[in-house]
Structures are given as structure tokens and as C-alpha cells.
Design an enzyme around this catalytic site. Structure first.
Site, short mmCIF file in Angstrom:
data_model
loop_
_atom_site.label_atom_id
_atom_site.label_comp_id
_atom_site.label_asym_id
_atom_site.label_seq_id
_atom_site.Cartn_x
_atom_site.Cartn_y
_atom_site.Cartn_z
N GLU A 29 0.81 -1.21 0.13
CA GLU A 29 -0.04 0.25 -0.04
C GLU A 29 0.99 1.32 -0.27
O GLU A 29 0.55 1.98 -0.55
CB GLU A 29 -0.67 -0.29 1.11
CG GLU A 29 -1.76 1.79 1.50
CD GLU A 29 -3.16 1.02 2.71
OE1 GLU A 29 -3.90 1.77 2.47
OE2 GLU A 29 -2.59 0.64 3.51
N HIS A 30 1.74 1.55 1.06
CA HIS A 30 2.19 2.37 0.67
C HIS A 30 4.61 2.19 0.64
O HIS A 30 4.86 3.12 1.24
CB HIS A 30 2.87 3.41 2.44
CG HIS A 30 1.37 3.32 2.66
ND1 HIS A 30 1.04 4.05 3.01
CD2 HIS A 30 1.10 2.57 4.58
CE1 HIS A 30 -0.48 4.21 3.46
NE2 HIS A 30 -0.83 3.46 4.21
N THR A 31 4.09 1.52 -0.65
CA THR A 31 5.32 1.37 -1.42
C THR A 31 5.01 1.41 -2.48
O THR A 31 4.08 1.51 -3.18
CB THR A 31 6.16 0.31 -1.08
OG1 THR A 31 5.23 -1.29 -1.08
CG2 THR A 31 6.45 -0.50 0.54
#
Length: 123
Positions: free
Chosen positions: A72-74
Site C-alpha cells: 500500500e505505501h510502497t
């Protein structure tokens, strides 16, 4: 190449399914799920910066029961997750993946490449 055939048999008491292998080959067991179902505690780590081979073994040797790989955050795509899942198979821990969105193709692909669990965001 030998094919695998699995049968799901629903339990009468709680509706969960039991998986039986009919080909003699067992699925990789999810020790985290077993521990949580028996009331125990599993401790793991989230991995979101180090997409390198060996990170699974390092975390497992440090005592992590599970590894949660963050999509999600990469900027990680399915190819990176595939590599991390292959690496995790050698570690004695359970690989989980947080997918970037609530869409079928994210869930299906991470399970196809070896994740034993999925964290779904924004639910």
C-alpha cells in the site's frame, strides 16, 4: 508433473472449512493462524523498505512469527512480492501482504505467489 486436489469440508460447529489433501501433498501450514485460534499471541514485523532477498530470514531469526509486506505505501508490484514470497519460503515465518486497494486482482495475485494471508486497507 503431479496435480494437486484439495477438498474443503465445512465444519458443523463453526462454519469454517477443513482442507484435506487428496494427492498426498499438504499445504504449507499457517502457524500464526493456529496460534491465534488457540488464544496465543504471534509477533511479527512489517516490511516496507527492504525488498531484498534474505530479509525474511533475518526477521525470522530475530523471532518474527510473521512478515507483513506492504504494497500500500510502497511502489512494490507483484514481481517484487513474488521475489519476497520466494525468499520467505526459506524462512520459518508466515508471509502476509497488505495490498494497495480493495480489488480482486490484488488479493488473487498475492495469494497466487505464496502469501498465507492478506491485509485489506480501507475496509
Amino acid at each position: 508433473m503431479r496435480g494437486l486436489c484439495y477438498t474443503l469440508i465445512p465444519s458443523a460447529d463453526n462454519g469454517n472449512c477443513t482442507v484435506y489433501s487428496q494427492s498426498g501433498s499438504d499445504m504449507k501450514s499457517n502457524s500464526v493462524k493456529r496460534t491465534l485460534q488457540s488464544g496465543g499471541v504471534s509477533i511479527g514485523t512489517m516490511i516496507f523498505e527492504f525488498a531484498s532477498t534474505g530479509i525474511g530470514k533475518v526477521a525470522a531469526n530475530a523471532g518474527a512469527d510473521f512478515l507483513l509486506f506492504d504494497m500500500e505505501h510502497t511502489g512494490w508490484g507483484i514481481d517484487t512480492i513474488r521475489m519476497l514470497m520466494a525468499d520467505s519460503r526459506n524462512a520459518n515465518s508466515v508471509p502476509l501482504v497488505r495490498i494497495p486497494a480493495t480489488e480482486y486482482h490484488f488479493v488473487a495475485r498475492v495469494l497466487d505467489v505464496g502469501a498465507l494471508g492478506v491485509m485489506v486497507p480501507m475496509v
